[in-house]
Design a protein around this motif. Sequence first.
Motif, PDB file in Angstrom:
ATOM      1  N   ASP A  50      -6.751  -9.526  -0.980  1.00  0.00           N
ATOM      2  CA  ASP A  50      -5.245  -8.282  -0.991  1.00  0.00           C
ATOM      3  C   ASP A  50      -4.898  -8.990   0.379  1.00  0.00           C
ATOM      4  OD1 ASP A  50      -7.331  -6.875  -1.864  1.00  0.00           O
ATOM      5  OD2 ASP A  50      -8.987  -6.145   0.165  1.00  0.00           O
ATOM      6  N   VAL A  51      -4.780  -9.890   0.985  1.00  0.00           N
ATOM      7  CA  VAL A  51      -3.489 -10.365   1.720  1.00  0.00           C
ATOM      8  C   VAL A  51      -2.636 -11.047   0.806  1.00  0.00           C
ATOM      9  CG1 VAL A  51      -3.277 -11.334   3.410  1.00  0.00           C
ATOM     10  CG2 VAL A  51      -5.086  -9.965   3.965  1.00  0.00           C
ATOM     11  N   LEU A  52      -3.089 -11.858   0.053  1.00  0.00           N
ATOM     12  CA  LEU A  52      -2.498 -12.866  -0.580  1.00  0.00           C
ATOM     13  C   LEU A  52      -1.503 -11.850  -2.002  1.00  0.00           C
ATOM     14  CD1 LEU A  52      -1.903 -15.534  -1.426  1.00  0.00           C
ATOM     15  CD2 LEU A  52      -3.512 -15.441  -2.735  1.00  0.00           C
ATOM     16  N   TRP A  53      -2.134 -11.218  -2.571  1.00  0.00           N
ATOM     17  CA  TRP A  53      -1.766 -10.124  -3.908  1.00  0.00           C
ATOM     18  C   TRP A  53      -0.913  -8.745  -2.282  1.00  0.00           C
ATOM     19  CZ3 TRP A  53      -6.126  -9.279  -6.553  1.00  0.00           C
ATOM     20  CH2 TRP A  53      -6.710 -10.384  -6.866  1.00  0.00           C
ATOM     21  N   LEU A  54      -0.803  -9.051  -1.324  1.00  0.00           N
ATOM     22  CA  LEU A  54       0.017  -7.661  -0.967  1.00  0.00           C
ATOM     23  C   LEU A  54       1.698  -8.640  -0.712  1.00  0.00           C
ATOM     24  CD1 LEU A  54       0.155  -5.108   0.721  1.00  0.00           C
ATOM     25  CD2 LEU A  54       0.017  -6.574   2.499  1.00  0.00           C
ATOM     26  N   GLY A  55       1.638  -9.719  -0.898  1.00  0.00           N
ATOM     27  CA  GLY A  55       2.720 -10.473  -0.715  1.00  0.00           C
ATOM     28  C   GLY A  55       4.180 -10.204  -2.054  1.00  0.00           C
ATOM     29  N   ARG A  56       3.479 -10.268  -2.982  1.00  0.00           N
ATOM     30  CA  ARG A  56       3.671 -10.220  -4.496  1.00  0.00           C
ATOM     31  C   ARG A  56       4.374  -9.207  -5.205  1.00  0.00           C
ATOM     32  NH1 ARG A  56      -0.932 -13.562  -6.752  1.00  0.00           N
ATOM     33  NH2 ARG A  56      -0.813 -15.664  -5.172  1.00  0.00           N
ATOM     34  N   PRO A  57       5.175  -8.822  -6.037  1.00  0.00           N
ATOM     35  CA  PRO A  57       5.403  -8.009  -6.390  1.00  0.00           C
ATOM     36  C   PRO A  57       4.544  -6.972  -6.907  1.00  0.00           C
ATOM     37  CG  PRO A  57       7.278  -9.477  -7.407  1.00  0.00           C
ATOM     38  CD  PRO A  57       6.015  -9.938  -6.312  1.00  0.00           C
ATOM     39  N   HIS A  58       4.865  -5.788  -7.454  1.00  0.00           N
ATOM     40  CA  HIS A  58       3.772  -5.216  -8.435  1.00  0.00           C
ATOM     41  C   HIS A  58       4.246  -3.484  -8.413  1.00  0.00           C
ATOM     42  CE1 HIS A  58       2.337  -4.444  -3.586  1.00  0.00           C
ATOM     43  NE2 HIS A  58       2.234  -3.210  -4.117  1.00  0.00           N
ATOM     44  N   VAL A  59       3.580  -2.570  -9.255  1.00  0.00           N
ATOM     45  CA  VAL A  59       3.472  -1.189  -9.261  1.00  0.00           C
ATOM     46  C   VAL A  59       2.598  -0.568  -8.698  1.00  0.00           C
ATOM     47  CG1 VAL A  59       4.535   0.522 -10.569  1.00  0.00           C
ATOM     48  CG2 VAL A  59       5.175  -2.111 -11.287  1.00  0.00           C
ATOM     49  N   ARG A  60       2.925   0.343  -8.047  1.00  0.00           N
ATOM     50  CA  ARG A  60       1.973   0.965  -7.097  1.00  0.00           C
ATOM     51  C   ARG A  60       1.448   2.215  -8.300  1.00  0.00           C
ATOM     52  NH1 ARG A  60       0.992  -0.008  -2.260  1.00  0.00           N
ATOM     53  NH2 ARG A  60       2.675  -0.447  -0.446  1.00  0.00           N
ATOM     54  N   ILE A  61      -0.078   2.365  -8.532  1.00  0.00           N
ATOM     55  CA  ILE A  61      -0.039   3.638 -10.158  1.00  0.00           C
ATOM     56  C   ILE A  61      -0.578   4.450  -8.754  1.00  0.00           C
ATOM     57  CG2 ILE A  61      -1.693   3.801 -11.766  1.00  0.00           C
ATOM     58  CD1 ILE A  61      -0.975   0.666 -12.343  1.00  0.00           C
ATOM     59  N   PRO A  62      -0.483   6.120  -8.521  1.00  0.00           N
ATOM     60  CA  PRO A  62      -0.939   6.455  -7.703  1.00  0.00           C
ATOM     61  C   PRO A  62      -2.439   7.204  -8.772  1.00  0.00           C
ATOM     62  CG  PRO A  62       1.188   7.776  -8.944  1.00  0.00           C
ATOM     63  CD  PRO A  62       0.636   6.139  -9.563  1.00  0.00           C
ATOM     64  N   GLY A  63      -3.508   7.305  -7.680  1.00  0.00           N
ATOM     65  CA  GLY A  63      -4.996   7.588  -7.880  1.00  0.00           C
ATOM     66  C   GLY A  63      -5.160   8.702  -9.305  1.00  0.00           C
ATOM     67  N   ARG A  64      -4.549   9.848  -9.213  1.00  0.00           N
ATOM     68  CA  ARG A  64      -4.238  10.421 -10.389  1.00  0.00           C
ATOM     69  C   ARG A  64      -4.087   9.856 -11.905  1.00  0.00           C
ATOM     70  NH1 ARG A  64      -0.192  15.853 -11.258  1.00  0.00           N
ATOM     71  NH2 ARG A  64      -1.798  16.509 -13.298  1.00  0.00           N
ATOM     72  N   ALA A  65      -3.274   8.977 -11.802  1.00  0.00           N
ATOM     73  CA  ALA A  65      -2.779   8.378 -12.775  1.00  0.00           C
ATOM     74  C   ALA A  65      -3.874   7.245 -13.789  1.00  0.00           C
ATOM     75  CB  ALA A  65      -1.504   7.536 -12.690  1.00  0.00           C
ATOM     76  N   ARG A  66      -4.553   6.911 -12.918  1.00  0.00           N
ATOM     77  CA  ARG A  66      -5.561   6.146 -12.920  1.00  0.00           C
ATOM     78  C   ARG A  66      -6.785   6.962 -13.551  1.00  0.00           C
ATOM     79  NH1 ARG A  66      -4.437   3.711  -7.862  1.00  0.00           N
ATOM     80  NH2 ARG A  66      -5.982   4.352  -6.391  1.00  0.00           N
ATOM     81  N   ARG A  67      -6.713   7.836 -12.798  1.00  0.00           N
ATOM     82  CA  ARG A  67      -7.954   8.917 -13.624  1.00  0.00           C
ATOM     83  C   ARG A  67      -7.700   8.885 -14.619  1.00  0.00           C
ATOM     84  NH1 ARG A  67      -7.630  10.092  -7.946  1.00  0.00           N
ATOM     85  NH2 ARG A  67      -6.643  11.715  -8.447  1.00  0.00           N
ATOM     86  N   GLU A  68      -6.120   9.566 -14.642  1.00  0.00           N
ATOM     87  CA  GLU A  68      -6.170  10.204 -16.258  1.00  0.00           C
ATOM     88  C   GLU A  68      -6.618   9.112 -17.406  1.00  0.00           C
ATOM     89  OE1 GLU A  68      -2.387  11.397 -16.005  1.00  0.00           O
ATOM     90  OE2 GLU A  68      -3.081  13.208 -15.134  1.00  0.00           O
ATOM     91  N   LEU A  69      -5.773   7.550 -17.269  1.00  0.00           N
ATOM     92  CA  LEU A  69      -6.429   6.695 -17.801  1.00  0.00           C
ATOM     93  C   LEU A  69      -7.904   6.380 -17.857  1.00  0.00           C
ATOM     94  CD1 LEU A  69      -3.222   4.405 -16.736  1.00  0.00           C
ATOM     95  CD2 LEU A  69      -3.832   5.196 -18.795  1.00  0.00           C
TER      96      LEU A  69
END
Length: 127
Positions: free
Chosen positions: A89-108
């Motif tokens: 979690d700490v290591l990946w926090l500094g890497r580029p990422h796209v935030r995916i809202p919870g609603r989109a995750r639930r729909e998927l």
Amino acid sequence: MADQMDVARLRSLIDDFLRDAYQQHGHQDLPALCGQLHLPEPPPQEGHSKHQRLKASLQACPDGGLEAVAEAVLDSQPLAGRERNRLEDVLWLGRPHVRIPGRARRELAREFDLSDHLNYPTASWPC
């Protein structure tokens, strides 16, 4: 979008790992362990405990080198799931990422049949 990696937290998590790792190694093994983990050479044994030597090696590691140390710990050492997750979690926090809202995750999740990928025999799908 990338958040700043929490260098102090990463250093603390690596130190927690080293606090346990010294118990599995002798003084003579510490230089090889430090090399494997991309840490600087530990100080000489005279008057230092194994944990003190590993801690000094970690303190001598520049902030920019902590990511490589964390990767080496993840790649080479068996960690409990909770420890691995915290470090990742700490290591990946500094890497580029796209935030995916919870609603989109639930729909998927509703759209995909996940029964072959999840092992919850008592759960009914979809949730």
